[in-house]
Design a protein around this motif. Structure first.
Motif, PDB file in Angstrom:
ATOM      1  N   UNK B 142      39.312  41.828  37.181  1.00  0.00           N
ATOM      2  CA  UNK B 142      38.338  41.433  38.198  1.00  0.00           C
ATOM      3  C   UNK B 142      38.961  41.678  39.570  1.00  0.00           C
ATOM      4  N   UNK B 143      38.271  42.483  40.368  1.00  0.00           N
ATOM      5  CA  UNK B 143      38.774  42.803  41.706  1.00  0.00           C
ATOM      6  C   UNK B 143      37.808  42.243  42.735  1.00  0.00           C
ATOM      7  N   UNK B 144      38.366  41.661  43.817  1.00  0.00           N
ATOM      8  CA  UNK B 144      37.505  41.121  44.864  1.00  0.00           C
ATOM      9  C   UNK B 144      37.933  41.630  46.219  1.00  0.00           C
ATOM     10  N   UNK B 145      36.935  41.734  47.084  1.00  0.00           N
ATOM     11  CA  UNK B 145      37.244  42.071  48.478  1.00  0.00           C
ATOM     12  C   UNK B 145      36.405  41.134  49.345  1.00  0.00           C
ATOM     13  N   UNK B 146      36.536  41.256  50.634  1.00  0.00           N
ATOM     14  CA  UNK B 146      35.766  40.393  51.532  1.00  0.00           C
ATOM     15  C   UNK B 146      34.268  40.620  51.347  1.00  0.00           C
ATOM     16  N   UNK B 147      33.921  41.777  50.784  1.00  0.00           N
ATOM     17  CA  UNK B 147      32.488  42.098  50.691  1.00  0.00           C
ATOM     18  C   UNK B 147      31.928  42.023  49.281  1.00  0.00           C
ATOM     19  N   UNK B 148      32.731  41.828  48.266  1.00  0.00           N
ATOM     20  CA  UNK B 148      32.143  41.762  46.933  1.00  0.00           C
ATOM     21  C   UNK B 148      33.162  41.684  45.823  1.00  0.00           C
ATOM     22  N   UNK B 149      32.662  41.809  44.602  1.00  0.00           N
ATOM     23  CA  UNK B 149      33.519  41.653  43.437  1.00  0.00           C
ATOM     24  C   UNK B 149      33.069  42.644  42.382  1.00  0.00           C
ATOM     25  N   UNK B 150      34.007  43.168  41.592  1.00  0.00           N
ATOM     26  CA  UNK B 150      33.640  44.045  40.477  1.00  0.00           C
ATOM     27  C   UNK B 150      34.642  43.859  39.351  1.00  0.00           C
ATOM     28  N   UNK B 151      34.243  44.327  38.178  1.00  0.00           N
ATOM     29  CA  UNK B 151      35.108  44.209  37.003  1.00  0.00           C
ATOM     30  C   UNK B 151      35.418  45.623  36.513  1.00  0.00           C
ATOM     31  N   UNK B 152      36.683  45.908  36.312  1.00  0.00           N
ATOM     32  CA  UNK B 152      37.099  47.263  35.939  1.00  0.00           C
ATOM     33  C   UNK B 152      37.822  47.188  34.591  1.00  0.00           C
ATOM     34  N   UNK B 153      37.412  47.992  33.608  1.00  0.00           N
ATOM     35  CA  UNK B 153      38.161  47.999  32.340  1.00  0.00           C
ATOM     36  C   UNK B 153      39.522  48.679  32.525  1.00  0.00           C
ATOM     37  N   UNK B 154      40.481  48.249  31.734  1.00  0.00           N
ATOM     38  CA  UNK B 154      41.841  48.792  31.856  1.00  0.00           C
ATOM     39  C   UNK B 154      41.826  50.305  31.759  1.00  0.00           C
TER      40      UNK B 154
END
Lengths: 769, 298
Positions: B142-154
């Motif tokens: 799970x990656x987050x930034x000031x503007x949003x979040x996303x989930x990335x598979x390995x």
């Protein structure tokens, strides 16, 4: 007996050079050459000088008359026909750089951070030259020269002979001939080098704290360089975190420049080497290539050895020929070798300077003779331990003169020894016979690759010229002992106290020891060549004996008894048979320094004496190491199952310290054999200048070392001691090769080089297929 | 070995940290355990203008079981969780035994006390254990930034040498390790010069068997053989539908060593030696994973 210095060391109360913090102290960073070999066309430090926080920047041009090559530290022995080209290191490179890491400029700033920032501001223009890296190629015609005033890269050439090798060869049943490579690495002391200096303008005295193994020669040399009286320079080698040789390499650029800058700037200046600098700027030991042959009779008797080798001395050779001569001499080992012809060529290369590192070339010689004996044993069908036994010197052959010159210019003469029982003790300790007859065949049948090794060695130790000590009984009854050698963790505080305590009949805890401070004692040479206990220890003994005579003289008058009837015990002198009576040593010390009244003519005040000890030549320690290994032939991983040391360093003063020295040496040796290697590429760049890639063995990589002491006292000193500082590190490479080769007997691998690694073992196994 | 000058920030919350990263963009580096970044800075190989120290962001340190409603949820690990905490976690030992088995191979206890799970993964060193283990376990990041979040598979996260799918200003905040299927077994093996060194070669293996012991799924990954963690697809194929045998193990090992990896040579190991180790470790790890799968019926 436990080490008296350990509580202080373990609780952080020991002073190291980097702990020296003085008001207004400045900090130093060095700009170091990125090239192994290049012509310097310009070094422009003007931008660096303008950076805020920078106090001074010096290049070679700024040093003026102070720029001069360092001294030749060890002139070579008078070997007939010797060629020796001395080229000593310079404080800052001028015109040319000769190895990566050679200092080019010195920045002095308010902090180390600022000093390092300013390094980026210095503009160096350099024309890269082809680097001289490979030992054999270095001597080929047309090769670029490290020192252009010389006709080639030859640094030295020496031949030493005993007996008639040609005749031995003609009579031999077999000639065993091989090429061997033996490479060594960095000393990797836990503390890097450091120098701090303070010029006291009012006292007109320069104090230098230095991680040197030789504070007194440093004091004398600095006084001369700086135009000061020797008494105006105080050099303190406080607690030092390991020396191992390179810290004796006196007059490193930093050692010469930091005191000079402190005087010039009128502020204290400190430089502490970081680990990366240590890999480039602190001397190392490195490689030799030997072409050696052994002439042997059918029964395994060695008739003679011939060895021709190349020695890498690096970019300069300030330490003379100590390392290759040690290799040359130590090859003869504990064996009766009637004829020997040994020729070496030392070669300049564009790599860090080579000087002694724990063992100091002895490893190379031991590797060659031990491997030759292994190959001879195999060819002749003789057991490896047996071929050694057949060639060992007998006790009635001592003192045994090998007819060649040792590094101290004295004939290579072994003072005493009893070698065969040491071999027997090692074979017994490792259960050699049973392992070879029963265990190894059983495990091999189960598919396991187990091997055993056993090697013998001697170590020339305790060479001159001399050391001194002063012993003083204070009115408190405590004893002060000052000696000139520096200490790097060996246990000098404990051992010297033990020697004095025994002579004076006091508890060792009552003896307060000072080492390595020229204000306390300023005659002596230093800590090197496994000589602390032998030479400085004997001086301590001599001083204590002189004080004892004074004590007895005074006490016999005070107690009205003959000196022969007096006993020194428990810090008191009493008449034999009257342990309750007598006088305390402190009371005698008071009487020896009266404030009023008259003294007898010729009386010296106090209970104090200074004495010196200089042996004619070194004493020769010996030992046998044995090990059992298991190798996984699929992965080439090696596991040390058992490691046995039988060691004879003459009279053992402190068994725990001797064992500690052996353990540390074995760890160094295992590192050398299997982990540590300085990997230079063909441009002369060191590829593994950090502890991430330069692999020191850690506690989990070093096996439990099972030690047995034997004691054949040296007749050359009153203590009977021989040195032990380097012993553990010397035979390990030869042992490792033999044991691993034995484990892999079914692969046909022959090991003729150190260091090994799993990768290299894998390659050797592939080649042997 | 002193770092070049840098600005230093100590946010207390994730939002503060993300705001700082957004503000400083590519000039800023997040500081987790610092076990790789600080040495790189001391060698002046890395010269970030700003460090955003995450060590006071408590909300990123946790290990918990995520219930997904079907009985077996993922194990969620906060990015700032110390490696030592994962090593000692009973939950990890139960739910992700491969991860637990690999943990002691990461450097030394002193380093694991400080080093974080997220730091190691985001650094993406090809010789690091955690990227290879996460790739074998099909973890999601799970990656987050000031503007949003996303989930990335390995499988989409590791992009090359020290490169990941993370964008400037984006922070890895959580690693989710999915549960193992029934009749799965895992094994982790590595060979290093000394204990705690970066591995010469390491292998992580996950195999799942059917009721008759035939392999229905296998994921084998390697470390120290490429630009990042390497998934051994060819070796995996040789196992499909097969039951354990010496020949099968040798075939898989051979496929891995000859077809799945193209290892580099360096001062510690030649490519040829690394291939040999890939073969040997693959065989040994698979034997162990099969054996464990058979002992794991539920």
């Amino acid at each position: 007996m436990r080490r008296s210095e350990d509580a202080r060391l373990l609780t952080g109360r020991a002073l190291f050079v980097d702990d020296v913090r003085l008001d207004g102290m400045l900090h130093v960073a060095f700009l170091r050459s990125q090239h192994a070999h290049a012509r310097l066309t310009s070094v422009d430090a003007s931008a660096a000088r303008g950076r805020p926080g920078v106090v001074a920047v010096y290049t070679a041009a700024d040093l003026g008359d102070y720029w001069r090559p360092g001294p030749l530290l060890v002139p070579p022995p008078p070997i007939a026909g010797l060629v020796f080209n001395p080229c000593t290191q310079v404080p800052l490179a001028k015109d040319k750089v000769r190895h990566v890491g050679e200092a080019v400029a010195m920045v002095v700033a308010e902090s180390r951070y600022l000093a390092e920032d300013a390094l980026d501001d210095i503009v160096v223009e350099a024309e890269p030259l082809p680097a001289v890296v490979d030992l054999e190629a270095a001597l080929a015609p047309g090769t670029p020269r490290v020192h252009e005033h010389l006709p080639s890269n030859l640094a030295a050439h020496a031949v030493q002979r005993k007996g008639d090798y040609a005749r031995a060869k003609a009579r031999a049943h077999a000639i065993i001939k091989r090429r061997f490579r033996y490479d060594r690495g960095a000393s990797a002391a836990i503390e890097n080098r450091a120098v701090a200096a303070h010029w006291d303008q009012r006292a007109e005295e320069l104090t230098v704290w230095d991680t040197t193994q030789a504070p007194i020669p440093i004091r004398n040399g600095l006084a001369q360089l700086l135009g000061l009286l020797e008494s105006q320079v105080r050099v303190v080698a406080p607690y030092v975190g390991g020396g191992f040789g390179p810290k004796i390499m006196m007059f490193y650029p930093e050692e010469v420049l930091v005191p000079w800058a402190a005087m010039r700037l009128g502020r204290p200046v400190k430089w502490t080497e970081d680990r990366q600098e240590n890999f480039f700027a602190t001397t190392q030991e490195r490689g030799q290539i030997h072409d050696a042959e052994l002439a042997v009779a059918k029964d395994g008797t060695v008739l003679g050895v011939k060895d021709v080798f190349l020695h890498d001395t690096g970019a300069y050779d300030p330490y003379g020929l100590t390392v290759p001569i040690n290799s040359q001499c130590t090859l003869l080992g504990p064996y009766d070798i009637p004829s020997y012809e040994s020729e070496f060529t030392a070669v300049f290369t564009n790599k860090t300077i080579v000087t002694p590192v724990r063992g100091a070339g002895r490893q190379h010689g031991v590797f060659v003779i031990e491997r030759l004996l292994d190959f001879a044993a195999r060819e002749l069908g003789i057991d490896r331990a047996e071929i050694r036994r057949r060639n060992l010197l007998r006790p009635d052959q001592f003192p045994f003169n090998n007819d060649i010159l040792f590094q101290d210019s004295a004939p290579l003469t072994y003072d005493s020894g009893d070698y065969e029982p040491a071999l027997d003790a090692a074979l017994k300790a490792i259960d050699y016979g049973r392992f070879v007859r029963e265990e190894q065949p059983r495990l091999r049948a189960a598919g396991r690759h187990v091997g055993i090794g056993v090697v013998c060695y001697v170590e020339g130790t305790g060479i001159g010229p001399y050391e001194g000590a002063r012993v003083t009984v204070e009115p408190s009854g405590r004893v002060r002992l000052a000696t000139g050698v520096g200490t790097q963790g060996q246990g000098h505080f404990t051992v010297f106290a033990q020697i004095v305590a025994e002579v004076l009949g006091v508890d060792a805890g009552e003896v307060h020891v000072v080492t390595g401070d020229t204000r306390e004692f300023h005659w002596g040479t230093g800590t090197f060549a496994s000589r602390g206990a032998v030479v400085a220890g004997s001086a301590c003994h001599a001083a204590a004996v002189a004080v004892r005579a004074k004590v007895l003289d005074l006490a016999s008058r005070e107690l009205e008894a003959a000196a022969a009837d007096l006993v020194l015990d428990g810090g008191r002198v009493h008449v034999r048979g009257d342990p309750g009576g007598g006088l305390a040593l402190g009371a005698l010390a008071l009487k020896a320094n009266p404030l009023r009244g008259a003294v007898r003519p010729g009386t010296e005040p106090g209970l104090e004496a200074t004495a010196y000890f200089g042996p004619d030549r070194g004493s020769t320690a010996n030992g046998v190491h044995a090990m059992v290994v298991e190798v996984d032939p699929e992965t080439a991983q090696v596991e040390i199952k058992r490691y046995v040391v039988v060691h004879d360093c003459g009279r053992v003063i402190n068994p725990m310290i001797v064992e500690g020295q052996i353990h540390g040496g074995v760890a160094h040796g295992i590192g050398n054999a299997f982990y540590e290697q300085l990997v230079y590429d063909e441009e002369g760049q060191l590829l593994n200048a950090s502890f991430m890639d330069y692999l020191l063995p850690t506690a989990t990589d070093v096996p439990n070392v099972e030690t047995t002491h034997r004691e054949t006292p040296s007749p050359l000193n009153p203590v009977g001691a021989k040195g032990v500082g380097e012993a553990g590190a010397i035979p390990t490479g030869a042992l490792f090769a033999q044991a691993v080769e034995d484990a892999l007997a079914d692969t046909g691998v022959e090991i003729r080089e150190i260091p090994l690694s799993p990768n290299r073992l894998f390659e050797l196994m592939q080649e042997a297929r | 070995m002193k770092p070049a000058p840098f600005d230093y920030f100590t946010p207390a919350t994730l939002d503060e940290a993300l705001a700082l990263l957004a503000e400083h963009g590519a000039d800023a580096k997040p500081l987790a355990g610092g076990q790789s970044l600080i040495p790189a800075m001391n060698f002046r190989l890395a010269r970030p203008a700003a460090l955003v120290d995450l060590n006071r962001v408590g909300e990123l340190s946790y290990i918990r079981s995520e219930r997904d409603g079907r009985g077996g949820g993922a194990t969620a690990i906060g990015a700032m969780t110390r490696q030592r905490a994962v090593e000692r976690s009973e939950l990890v030992a139960r739910a992700a035994p491969l991860l637990a088995e690999a943990m002691p191979s990461i450097a030394h206890p002193q380093i694991r006390n400080r080093g974080t799970v997220g730091g190691s993964i985001a650094h993406a060193d090809p010789s690091a254990e955690l990227p290879a283990v996460m790739l074998a376990l099909e973890a999601r990041f799970r990656a987050r930034s000031a503007t949003g979040e996303r989930s990335v598979p390995a499988s989409e996260f590791f992009k090359g040498l020290l490169e990941t799918a993370l964008q400037p200003g984006e922070l890895l905040v959580e690693i989710a390790v999915p549960p193992l299927l029934p009749r799965s077994g895992t094994a982790f093996l590595e060979l290093a010069r000394r204990h705690g060194d970066y591995a010469l070669v390491g292998v992580a293996a996950v195999v799942t068997l059917d009721a008759r012991g035939r392999c229905t799924a296998a994921r084998i990954t390697f470390l120290s053989v490429g630009d990042g963690p390497v998934l051994a697809t060819e070796a995996g194929k040789t196992l499909a539908g097969q039951a354990l045998s010496e020949e099968l193990l040798r075939a898989a090992a051979d496929a891995a060593a000859t077809r799945d990896v193209d290892p580099p040579s360096d001062i510690h190991a030649s490519a040829a030696y690394r291939r040999q180790l890939v073969a040997v470790l693959t065989r040994r790890a698979l034997a162990r994973a099969f054996e464990r799968a058979e002992g794991n019926p539920s």
